[in-house]
Motif scaffolding. Structure first.
Motif, PDB file in Angstrom:
ATOM      1  N   GLU A  15       9.191 -26.848 -59.293  1.00 15.11           N
ATOM      2  CA  GLU A  15       9.099 -26.925 -57.828  1.00 15.11           C
ATOM      3  C   GLU A  15      10.116 -27.922 -57.302  1.00 15.11           C
ATOM      4  OE1 GLU A  15       8.186 -25.348 -54.541  1.00 15.11           O
ATOM      5  OE2 GLU A  15       6.719 -24.860 -56.077  1.00 15.11           O
ATOM      6  N   GLY A  16      10.151 -29.116 -57.916  1.00 13.09           N
ATOM      7  CA  GLY A  16      11.112 -30.132 -57.510  1.00 13.09           C
ATOM      8  C   GLY A  16      12.553 -29.696 -57.728  1.00 13.09           C
ATOM      9  N   PHE A  17      12.772 -28.871 -58.722  1.00 13.80           N
ATOM     10  CA  PHE A  17      14.103 -28.348 -59.037  1.00 13.80           C
ATOM     11  C   PHE A  17      14.563 -27.320 -57.997  1.00 13.80           C
ATOM     12  CE2 PHE A  17      16.455 -24.873 -61.125  1.00 13.80           C
ATOM     13  CZ  PHE A  17      17.584 -25.547 -61.540  1.00 13.80           C
ATOM     14  N   GLY A  18      13.613 -26.623 -57.390  1.00 12.79           N
ATOM     15  CA  GLY A  18      13.955 -25.574 -56.430  1.00 12.79           C
ATOM     16  C   GLY A  18      14.128 -24.207 -57.070  1.00 12.79           C
ATOM     17  N   LEU A  19      13.309 -23.905 -58.082  1.00 13.62           N
ATOM     18  CA  LEU A  19      13.420 -22.642 -58.808  1.00 13.62           C
ATOM     19  C   LEU A  19      13.383 -21.416 -57.898  1.00 13.62           C
ATOM     20  CD1 LEU A  19      13.747 -21.209 -61.526  1.00 13.62           C
ATOM     21  CD2 LEU A  19      11.249 -21.283 -61.778  1.00 13.62           C
ATOM     22  N   PRO A  20      12.523 -21.361 -56.883  1.00 11.20           N
ATOM     23  CA  PRO A  20      12.522 -20.159 -56.036  1.00 11.20           C
ATOM     24  C   PRO A  20      13.889 -19.877 -55.392  1.00 11.20           C
ATOM     25  CG  PRO A  20      10.521 -21.403 -55.669  1.00 11.20           C
ATOM     26  CD  PRO A  20      11.420 -22.276 -56.521  1.00 11.20           C
ATOM     27  N   THR A  21      14.538 -20.904 -54.913  1.00  9.32           N
ATOM     28  CA  THR A  21      15.845 -20.742 -54.261  1.00  9.32           C
ATOM     29  C   THR A  21      16.909 -20.317 -55.262  1.00  9.32           C
ATOM     30  OG1 THR A  21      15.248 -22.400 -52.619  1.00  9.32           O
ATOM     31  CG2 THR A  21      17.599 -21.934 -52.871  1.00  9.32           C
ATOM     32  N   VAL A  22      16.924 -20.974 -56.425  1.00  9.19           N
ATOM     33  CA  VAL A  22      17.885 -20.629 -57.483  1.00  9.19           C
ATOM     34  C   VAL A  22      17.681 -19.180 -57.920  1.00  9.19           C
ATOM     35  CG1 VAL A  22      18.570 -21.126 -59.865  1.00  9.19           C
ATOM     36  CG2 VAL A  22      18.180 -23.012 -58.270  1.00  9.19           C
ATOM     37  N   ALA A  23      16.429 -18.770 -58.074  1.00  7.79           N
ATOM     38  CA  ALA A  23      16.118 -17.413 -58.538  1.00  7.79           C
ATOM     39  C   ALA A  23      16.599 -16.361 -57.553  1.00  7.79           C
ATOM     40  CB  ALA A  23      14.620 -17.278 -58.780  1.00  7.79           C
ATOM     41  N   VAL A  24      16.348 -16.555 -56.277  1.00  4.98           N
ATOM     42  CA  VAL A  24      16.776 -15.575 -55.265  1.00  4.98           C
ATOM     43  C   VAL A  24      18.298 -15.498 -55.233  1.00  4.98           C
ATOM     44  CG1 VAL A  24      16.874 -15.134 -52.779  1.00  4.98           C
ATOM     45  CG2 VAL A  24      14.689 -15.662 -53.863  1.00  4.98           C
ATOM     46  N   ARG A  25      18.964 -16.634 -55.294  1.00  3.37           N
ATOM     47  CA  ARG A  25      20.441 -16.657 -55.274  1.00  3.37           C
ATOM     48  C   ARG A  25      21.003 -15.921 -56.489  1.00  3.37           C
ATOM     49  NH1 ARG A  25      24.297 -20.768 -57.158  1.00  3.37           N
ATOM     50  NH2 ARG A  25      26.223 -20.496 -55.990  1.00  3.37           N
ATOM     51  N   ALA A  26      20.454 -16.196 -57.668  1.00  2.39           N
ATOM     52  CA  ALA A  26      20.934 -15.564 -58.898  1.00  2.39           C
ATOM     53  C   ALA A  26      20.671 -14.061 -58.878  1.00  2.39           C
ATOM     54  CB  ALA A  26      20.260 -16.213 -60.114  1.00  2.39           C
ATOM     55  N   CYS A  27      19.470 -13.658 -58.496  1.00  2.62           N
ATOM     56  CA  CYS A  27      19.124 -12.237 -58.486  1.00  2.62           C
ATOM     57  C   CYS A  27      19.927 -11.472 -57.436  1.00  2.62           C
ATOM     58  CB  CYS A  27      17.624 -12.054 -58.269  1.00  2.62           C
ATOM     59  SG  CYS A  27      16.630 -12.586 -59.683  1.00  2.62           S
ATOM     60  N   THR A  28      20.147 -12.075 -56.280  1.00  5.47           N
ATOM     61  CA  THR A  28      20.962 -11.444 -55.240  1.00  5.47           C
ATOM     62  C   THR A  28      22.368 -11.198 -55.758  1.00  5.47           C
ATOM     63  OG1 THR A  28      19.659 -12.460 -53.473  1.00  5.47           O
ATOM     64  CG2 THR A  28      21.867 -11.683 -52.895  1.00  5.47           C
ATOM     65  N   ALA A  29      22.973 -12.215 -56.367  1.00  8.09           N
ATOM     66  CA  ALA A  29      24.338 -12.077 -56.890  1.00  8.09           C
ATOM     67  C   ALA A  29      24.408 -10.992 -57.954  1.00  8.09           C
ATOM     68  CB  ALA A  29      24.814 -13.414 -57.462  1.00  8.09           C
ATOM     69  N   ALA A  30      23.404 -10.931 -58.823  1.00  5.98           N
ATOM     70  CA  ALA A  30      23.406  -9.929 -59.894  1.00  5.98           C
ATOM     71  C   ALA A  30      23.297  -8.519 -59.324  1.00  5.98           C
ATOM     72  CB  ALA A  30      22.265 -10.206 -60.877  1.00  5.98           C
ATOM     73  N   LEU A  31      22.369  -8.310 -58.428  1.00  9.14           N
ATOM     74  CA  LEU A  31      22.188  -6.972 -57.859  1.00  9.14           C
ATOM     75  C   LEU A  31      23.444  -6.524 -57.120  1.00  9.14           C
ATOM     76  CD1 LEU A  31      18.500  -7.294 -56.585  1.00  9.14           C
ATOM     77  CD2 LEU A  31      19.299  -5.985 -58.564  1.00  9.14           C
ATOM     78  N   VAL A  32      24.031  -7.417 -56.326  1.00  9.40           N
ATOM     79  CA  VAL A  32      25.249  -7.072 -55.585  1.00  9.40           C
ATOM     80  C   VAL A  32      26.382  -6.732 -56.546  1.00  9.40           C
ATOM     81  CG1 VAL A  32      27.063  -8.042 -54.091  1.00  9.40           C
ATOM     82  CG2 VAL A  32      24.650  -8.349 -53.491  1.00  9.40           C
ATOM     83  N   GLU A  33      26.584  -7.548 -57.569  1.00  8.65           N
ATOM     84  CA  GLU A  33      27.671  -7.308 -58.523  1.00  8.65           C
ATOM     85  C   GLU A  33      27.475  -5.998 -59.288  1.00  8.65           C
ATOM     86  OE1 GLU A  33      31.250  -7.783 -60.404  1.00  8.65           O
ATOM     87  OE2 GLU A  33      30.498  -8.904 -58.679  1.00  8.65           O
ATOM     88  N   LEU A  34      26.224  -5.608 -59.501  1.00  6.17           N
ATOM     89  CA  LEU A  34      25.930  -4.358 -60.203  1.00  6.17           C
ATOM     90  C   LEU A  34      25.935  -3.143 -59.270  1.00  6.17           C
ATOM     91  CD1 LEU A  34      23.101  -5.653 -62.553  1.00  6.17           C
ATOM     92  CD2 LEU A  34      25.459  -5.076 -63.198  1.00  6.17           C
TER      93      LEU A  34
END
Length: 168
Positions: A15-34
Motif C-alpha cells: 500500500e505504501g509502495f503504491g502497488l495499485p498505481t504501478v499495476a494500472v500503469r504497467a498493465c495499460t502499457a502492456a495492453l497498448v503495446e500489444l
C-alpha cells in the motif's frame, strides 16, 4: 481510460509502495503495446509477503519456497507452436470485461531482487507485473524460443515506460 486491475493488498508495505498505481500503469502499457484496448479486460493482483507466496508456490507448483511473482490465467491462451505469439483475447463489454486471471507478487523477494540488481523497486515491480500479465495472455518461457519472445516483448513494453531492459 485504464484497465480494471483489482488490487488486493495483504501486506501493508505494498500500500505504501503504491502497488495499485504501478499495476494500472504497467498493465495499460502492456495492453497498448500489444495492440489491445485498455478497456474490456480485468485481472486481480495480490500484493503479499514471502510466506504467503511460498504457500501458493507449494500448493500450485510443488515448490515450497518464495518466488517473486505467480500467475493463474483464467483460461489457456498459449500459442499452438513454440515461438509463436499467443492468440490474444477479445475484450468483453464494459459491464462484463474479459477476466484474464490472477497474479500474486511478494514483497521481500521483489525488494531483495531489486536491491541485488541495483535497480529501483518501482522498475522491478513494473517488470514483474508485466511479466505476470504476459503469462495471463499465454506467453511463457519454458522453451528457449518462447523465453526469447516473452523477454523481448517485456523489454519493448518496459521501454515505452522508460524502464531499462532487465535482460540486457
Amino acid at each position: 481510460m485504464e484497465p480494471l486491475v483489482d488490487t488486493v493488498i495483504e501486506d501493508a508495505r505494498w500500500e505504501g509502495f503504491g502497488l495499485p498505481t504501478v499495476a494500472v500503469r504497467a498493465c495499460t502499457a502492456a495492453l497498448v503495446e500489444l495492440g489491445l484496448p485498455v478497456q474490456g479486460f480485468t485481472l486481480c493482483l495480490m500484493g503479499c509477503d514471502d510466506a504467503h507466496i511460498a504457500t501458493l508456490n507449494a500448493d500450485f507448483r510443488g515448490k515450497p519456497v518464495p518466488t517473486n511473482v505467480l500467475s493463474w490465467p483464467s483460461e489457456e491462451r498459449a500459442a499452438e507452436y513454440a515461438g509463436e505469439v499467443p492468440e490474444l483475447p477479445e475484450p468483453g463489454p464494459e459491464d462484463d470485461p474479459e477476466n484474464l486471471g490472477d497474479i500474486a507478487i511478494a514483497w521481500e523477494t521483489c525488494a531483495a531482487e531489486a536491491e541485488a540488481a541495483g535497480k529501483p523497486m518501482g522498475d522491478h515491480v513494473t517488470h514483474l507485473v508485466i511479466h505476470g500479465l504476459l503469462h495471463l495472455l499465454g506467453y511463457d518461457h519454458i522453451d528457449d524460443i518462447d523465453a526469447t519472445l516473452m523477454e523481448s516483448t517485456e523489454a519493448r513494453i518496459l521501454e515505452t515506460l522508460g524502464v531499462s531492459d532487465p535482460y540486457s
